[in-house]
Design a protein around this motif. Structure first.
Motif, mmCIF file in Angstrom:
data_model
loop_
_atom_site.group_PDB
_atom_site.id
_atom_site.type_symbol
_atom_site.label_atom_id
_atom_site.label_comp_id
_atom_site.label_asym_id
_atom_site.label_seq_id
_atom_site.Cartn_x
_atom_site.Cartn_y
_atom_site.Cartn_z
ATOM 1 N N GLN A 185 -18.994 -8.090 -29.487
ATOM 2 C CA GLN A 185 -19.252 -7.566 -30.284
ATOM 3 C C GLN A 185 -19.480 -6.191 -30.149
ATOM 4 O OE1 GLN A 185 -23.224 -8.829 -31.810
ATOM 5 N NE2 GLN A 185 -22.229 -10.648 -32.963
ATOM 6 N N ASP A 186 -19.781 -5.558 -28.554
ATOM 7 C CA ASP A 186 -19.440 -4.304 -28.449
ATOM 8 C C ASP A 186 -17.913 -3.749 -27.549
ATOM 9 O OD1 ASP A 186 -21.884 -4.307 -28.318
ATOM 10 O OD2 ASP A 186 -22.487 -5.098 -26.788
ATOM 11 N N HIS A 187 -16.590 -4.945 -28.273
ATOM 12 C CA HIS A 187 -16.088 -4.028 -27.801
ATOM 13 C C HIS A 187 -14.897 -3.931 -28.883
ATOM 14 C CE1 HIS A 187 -17.134 -2.912 -23.491
ATOM 15 N NE2 HIS A 187 -18.191 -4.509 -23.442
ATOM 16 N N GLN A 188 -14.584 -3.705 -29.506
ATOM 17 C CA GLN A 188 -14.411 -4.173 -30.614
ATOM 18 C C GLN A 188 -12.780 -4.879 -30.573
ATOM 19 O OE1 GLN A 188 -15.626 -4.802 -34.259
ATOM 20 N NE2 GLN A 188 -17.365 -4.266 -32.654
ATOM 21 N N SER A 189 -12.436 -4.090 -29.416
ATOM 22 C CA SER A 189 -10.605 -3.656 -29.027
ATOM 23 C C SER A 189 -10.388 -5.814 -28.440
ATOM 24 C CB SER A 189 -10.073 -3.416 -27.928
ATOM 25 O OG SER A 189 -10.545 -3.186 -26.969
ATOM 26 N N TYR A 190 -11.198 -6.629 -29.013
ATOM 27 C CA TYR A 190 -11.208 -7.603 -28.337
ATOM 28 C C TYR A 190 -11.649 -8.396 -30.178
ATOM 29 C CZ TYR A 190 -11.417 -6.375 -23.482
ATOM 30 O OH TYR A 190 -11.226 -5.501 -22.164
ATOM 31 N N GLN A 191 -10.381 -10.030 -30.106
ATOM 32 C CA GLN A 191 -10.275 -9.882 -31.613
ATOM 33 C C GLN A 191 -9.818 -11.581 -31.220
ATOM 34 O OE1 GLN A 191 -6.979 -8.482 -34.063
ATOM 35 N NE2 GLN A 191 -7.658 -10.880 -35.671
ATOM 36 N N ILE A 192 -10.687 -12.579 -31.666
ATOM 37 C CA ILE A 192 -10.684 -13.690 -31.315
ATOM 38 C C ILE A 192 -9.590 -14.480 -32.705
ATOM 39 C CG2 ILE A 192 -11.383 -16.226 -31.371
ATOM 40 C CD1 ILE A 192 -14.114 -15.119 -30.415
ATOM 41 N N LEU A 193 -8.566 -14.699 -32.402
ATOM 42 C CA LEU A 193 -7.135 -14.701 -33.225
ATOM 43 C C LEU A 193 -7.986 -16.549 -34.574
ATOM 44 C CD1 LEU A 193 -4.068 -14.048 -31.662
ATOM 45 C CD2 LEU A 193 -4.703 -12.674 -33.643
ATOM 46 N N ASP A 194 -8.303 -17.558 -33.101
ATOM 47 C CA ASP A 194 -8.489 -18.715 -34.065
ATOM 48 C C ASP A 194 -9.248 -19.228 -32.613
ATOM 49 O OD1 ASP A 194 -8.615 -21.048 -36.079
ATOM 50 O OD2 ASP A 194 -5.805 -21.015 -35.353
ATOM 51 N N SER A 195 -9.563 -19.862 -33.102
ATOM 52 C CA SER A 195 -11.270 -21.193 -32.696
ATOM 53 C C SER A 195 -10.483 -22.845 -32.806
ATOM 54 C CB SER A 195 -12.645 -20.869 -32.719
ATOM 55 O OG SER A 195 -13.223 -19.666 -32.587
#
Length: 628
Positions: A492-502
């Motif tokens: 949450q504190d690192h916006q450049s990391y995105q979970i594409l799919d779970s």
């Protein structure tokens, strides 16, 4: 090992507030000179104060247990409510060459960096009130969030359906336990809009500050509150004095600590000065016992021991006032035969196989009559197995639940039959927490946090976007929920990391591979990272990535949880980048707990295992010692 200790240099003072500030526990005898030469270990104890009744009780429990061990000497310090003094005390203890530090803190923010640094050099036991992060050897204390929830339930029971206005009195503002108690209390209260927290006061755990600040607040209020919740009994007494001096009536008071001393919580309830308190064990006795185990390196040490709390009201206070520790005469013989019924969840992974083997092996070693049945990942079958154990009249039931929900009815049946229940490896959600006795396993949320922290720290380019595929375990299972929560909490504190799919991989190799194939078909080379909730799914993902024509560990970074031997092999070859350990070897602790229950002892509410993390280099060093 022996130590020649110069006691004369150790008996020093740090403040005029208390006569007993730094003291070496040492009984003088005719063999003093010889005893000095035969000391094996010197332990330092740092307490934030010796004025608060709860801290005084901790000191008494520590000294009482230390007196049973001739080969250790302990240096005690009292910081007299000063975090600066406590930091200086710890540095002084370190300069004396102590072998281990036992520390209780008020100010988590100030003490966490000091304790983290010291942990690099020696074992550290954090006692009663926690610090931030995991940089310590062992924490012994309460679940402060749970205490807050218990206080909220007590408040709603006292106020009834009419609801009411509530004031909260907190300890030190920068203390982790204050944050956790307040969060538990507030989240529970806010579930019903009839109950309103109108004000909060920071009173630093102290009676006089609580009394003065509350009086100042109340004289300016047109309407008095209906209830006041104080985070400890000392402040609760200050609340009573403030209300009494203002001649206010009908205000309920809740405290916490439950110390059996003059002006302690039990006496305050007995004298009707407060309505409710919660016995909050200090863990002093356990700290000394575990300290010796740590120094002797003769037992596997957990990461956290969460002690059980008890609500005290006017209805049950007399029983607690008369109760000391359970006497030897009340305990059953230690060699009493124990029958343990264990309902294993399934055979879904190498972790589970190692877990089952650990339970069987430990039962044989401890002489426990084990009845183990496997539910093959079927909750209804697992419930039927537990019912069978109830019908058989086993002494203790333990199980690793498939999912969090759906256990209330069968566990109520176990409770009605007088059979205690231990949760192994996974926790559950039930309406009545008394339906289970203890949880032995991992901190799944922290596992997820550690995975995410490694990913963030490993990334070389700040701000560069990273696309993540998450392979989750079984839906609604505690490990899946916790590992997801902890991972996302850090990101949450690192916006450049995105979970594409779970994607649900059900903790198996086959589903992990299948779901990774699905992800590759959807996103292809846009995937930068795979976060798998266990090693089996990670190994399946590695195979899928290779078949797709990409290089696991290079083109796509892979993080997993469990740290089994298969993971070590993948780490060593560079196909897996990072693995967080989830310790399956719960058998020994489970057997000890079952035997303690049979003897009539109270066991901790939670025992959280100690676990490590592994990179390629660390896996190469450890792989020959990994047996599962």
């Amino acid at each position: 090992m022996t130590k020649n200790v110069n006691y004369g240099k150790m008996i020093i003072g740090t403040s005029v507030c208390c006569l007993l500030l730094i003291i070496v526990y040492y009984k003088m005898t005719d063999k003093d000179e010889k005893a000095k030469q035969e000391i094996e270990y010197v332990i330092g104890v740092s307490q934030p104060n010796l004025l608060e009744p709860w801290q005084v009780l901790m000191y008494e429990e520590l000294t009482e247990e230390v007196a049973k061990h001739d080969n250790i000497r302990v240096i005690y310090t009292d910081a007299a409510h000063s975090p600066e003094q406590q930091i200086e005390d710890i540095q002084t203890l370190k300069s004396y060459g102590i072998d281990l530090l036992i520390v209780s803190v008020d100010n988590s923010a100030a003490l966490t960096p000091v304790i983290s640094e010291l942990y690099e050099e020696m074992p550290v036991i954090v006692l009663g009130r926690g610090v931030e992060g995991y940089n310590y050897t062992l924490y012994i204390g309460s679940d402060h969030y749970f205490i807050g929830e218990m206080a909220a339930e007590a408040a709603m029971n006292l106020l009834g359906n009419k609801g009411g206005d509530i004031i909260e009195l907190q300890g030190v503002a920068s203390a982790l336990q204050v944050e956790e108690r307040s969060k538990g209390f507030r989240e529970k209260i806010h579930e019903n809009s009839d109950y309103r927290i109108t004000d909060s006061i920071v009173a630093n755990w102290q009676r006089d500050i609580a009394e003065d600040k509350l009086k100042e607040l109340l004289v300016h209020r047109s309407n008095p509150p209906d209830l006041i919740y104080a985070h400890n009994d000392a402040m609760a007494l200050g609340v009573h004095k403030a209300i009494e001096s203002l001649n206010l009536k009908g205000i309920s008071i809740i405290g916490s600590d439950g110390v059996n001393k003059p002006d302690g919580g039990l006496q305050l309830v007995k004298e009707k000065k407060i309505d409710t308190t919660f016995i909050t064990p200090t863990g002093g006795k356990e700290a000394v016992q575990y300290a010796i185990d740590i120094l002797n390196q003769d037992a596997e040490i957990p990461k956290k021991i969460i002690l059980r709390n008890h609500q005290v009201t006017l209805k049950n206070v007399n029983g607690y006032l008369q109760e000391k520790d359970v006497s030897i005469n009340q305990l059953k013989e230690e060699n009493t035969e124990v029958t343990l019924g264990f309902a294993q969840v399934g055979k879904e992974s190498d972790f589970r196989a190692a877990n089952t083997n650990s339970i069987i092996t430990a039962a044989k070693a401890e002489g426990v009559n084990l009845i183990l049945k496997n539910a093959n990942n079927d909750q209804e079958k697992q419930i039927a197995i537990i019912r069978g154990f109830i019908d058989q009249g086993v002494d203790v039931i333990a199980f690793s639940p498939k999912v969090e929900h759906g256990w209330d009815e069968v566990l109520q049946e176990a409770k009605d039959a007088g059979i205690p229940v231990i949760l192994s490896d996974r926790e559950i959600k039930v309406n009545d927490s008394s339906l289970w006795t203890s949880f032995i396993g991992s901190d799944f949320v922290e596992e997820g946090r550690r995975a995410a922290r490694w990913l963030v720290n490993e990334s070389n380019t700040a701000g560069e976007e990273k696309n993540i595929i998450e392979l989750e375990g079984t839906s609604n299972a505690a490990p899946s929920i916790g590992r997801k929560q902890g991972f996302e909490e850090v990101l949450q504190d690192h916006q450049s990391y995105q979970i594409l799919d779970s994607l649900l991989g059900d903790f198996t190799f086959e589903k992990g591979k299948e779901m990774m194939n699905t992800a590759l078909a959807r996103y292809g080379r846009d995937i930068d990272v795979v976060y798998a909730h266990n090693d089996d799914m990670a190994i399946g993902a590695i195979e899928a990535i290779e078949e797709f024509g990409l290089r696991p560990g290079k083109d796509i970074k892979i993080i997993s949880i469990d740290a089994t031997k298969k993971a070590f092999t993948a780490l060593s070859t560079g196909k897996l980048n990072f693995s967080v350990e989830c310790n399956p070897l719960l058998g020994p602790q489970l057997m000890r707990s079952a035997k303690d229950l049979k003897m009539g002892k109270e066991i901790p509410m939670k025992i959280i295992t100690s676990e490590r993390t592994f990179t390629k280099e660390e896996a190469k060093q450890e792989i020959q010692m990994r047996h599962y």
